[in-house]
Design a protein around this motif. Structure first.
Motif, PDB file in Angstrom:
ATOM      1  N   CYS A  26       0.830  -1.196   0.000  1.00 45.50           N
ATOM      2  CA  CYS A  26       0.000   0.000   0.000  1.00 45.50           C
ATOM      3  C   CYS A  26       0.868   1.252   0.000  1.00 45.50           C
ATOM      4  N   GLY A  28       0.001   4.044   0.906  1.00 45.87           N
ATOM      5  CA  GLY A  28      -0.349   4.864   2.063  1.00 45.87           C
ATOM      6  C   GLY A  28       0.370   4.442   3.328  1.00 45.87           C
ATOM      7  N   CYS A  29       0.205   3.189   3.709  1.00 46.59           N
ATOM      8  CA  CYS A  29       0.774   2.730   4.970  1.00 46.59           C
ATOM      9  C   CYS A  29       1.950   1.782   4.784  1.00 46.59           C
ATOM     10  N   CYS A  49      -7.293   0.476   0.633  1.00 46.69           N
ATOM     11  CA  CYS A  49      -6.535  -0.267   1.627  1.00 46.69           C
ATOM     12  C   CYS A  49      -7.404  -0.493   2.863  1.00 46.69           C
ATOM     13  N   GLU A  51      -6.396  -1.125   5.752  1.00 42.48           N
ATOM     14  CA  GLU A  51      -5.749  -0.628   6.966  1.00 42.48           C
ATOM     15  C   GLU A  51      -5.798   0.887   7.112  1.00 42.48           C
ATOM     16  N   CYS A  52      -5.418   1.592   6.041  1.00 44.44           N
ATOM     17  CA  CYS A  52      -5.358   3.045   6.170  1.00 44.44           C
ATOM     18  C   CYS A  52      -6.374   3.767   5.292  1.00 44.44           C
ATOM     19  N   PHE A  54      -6.397   4.097   2.222  1.00 44.03           N
ATOM     20  CA  PHE A  54      -5.844   4.742   1.042  1.00 44.03           C
ATOM     21  C   PHE A  54      -6.601   4.262  -0.172  1.00 44.03           C
TER      22      PHE A  54
END
Ligand code: ZN
Length: 58
Positions: A26, A28-29, A49, A51-52, A54
């Protein structure tokens, strides 16, 4: 390293032996692996994503 079936985040489908698919971290993260199938790339399907959150085509 264990073999895991990749799942395209855009299509929600499992990607096996898809030559056009890509897996990357990702942007982003950097933690989540993002997998996009060939088809998802063709139609520029968006991904997100887990998780984040994104989002992007790139
Ligand atoms: Zn992320």
């Amino acid at each position: 390293m264990e073999e895991k079936a990749q799942k395209c985040v855009s299509m929600g489908r499992t990607v096996i032996n898809d030559k056009g698919s890509v897996t990357f971290n990702c942007p982003g993260c950097g933690n989540q692996k993002i997998t996009r199938s060939f088809k998802a790339r063709q139609i520029s399907a968006r991904y997100k994503c887990e998780e984040c959150s994104f989002e992007g085509p790139n």
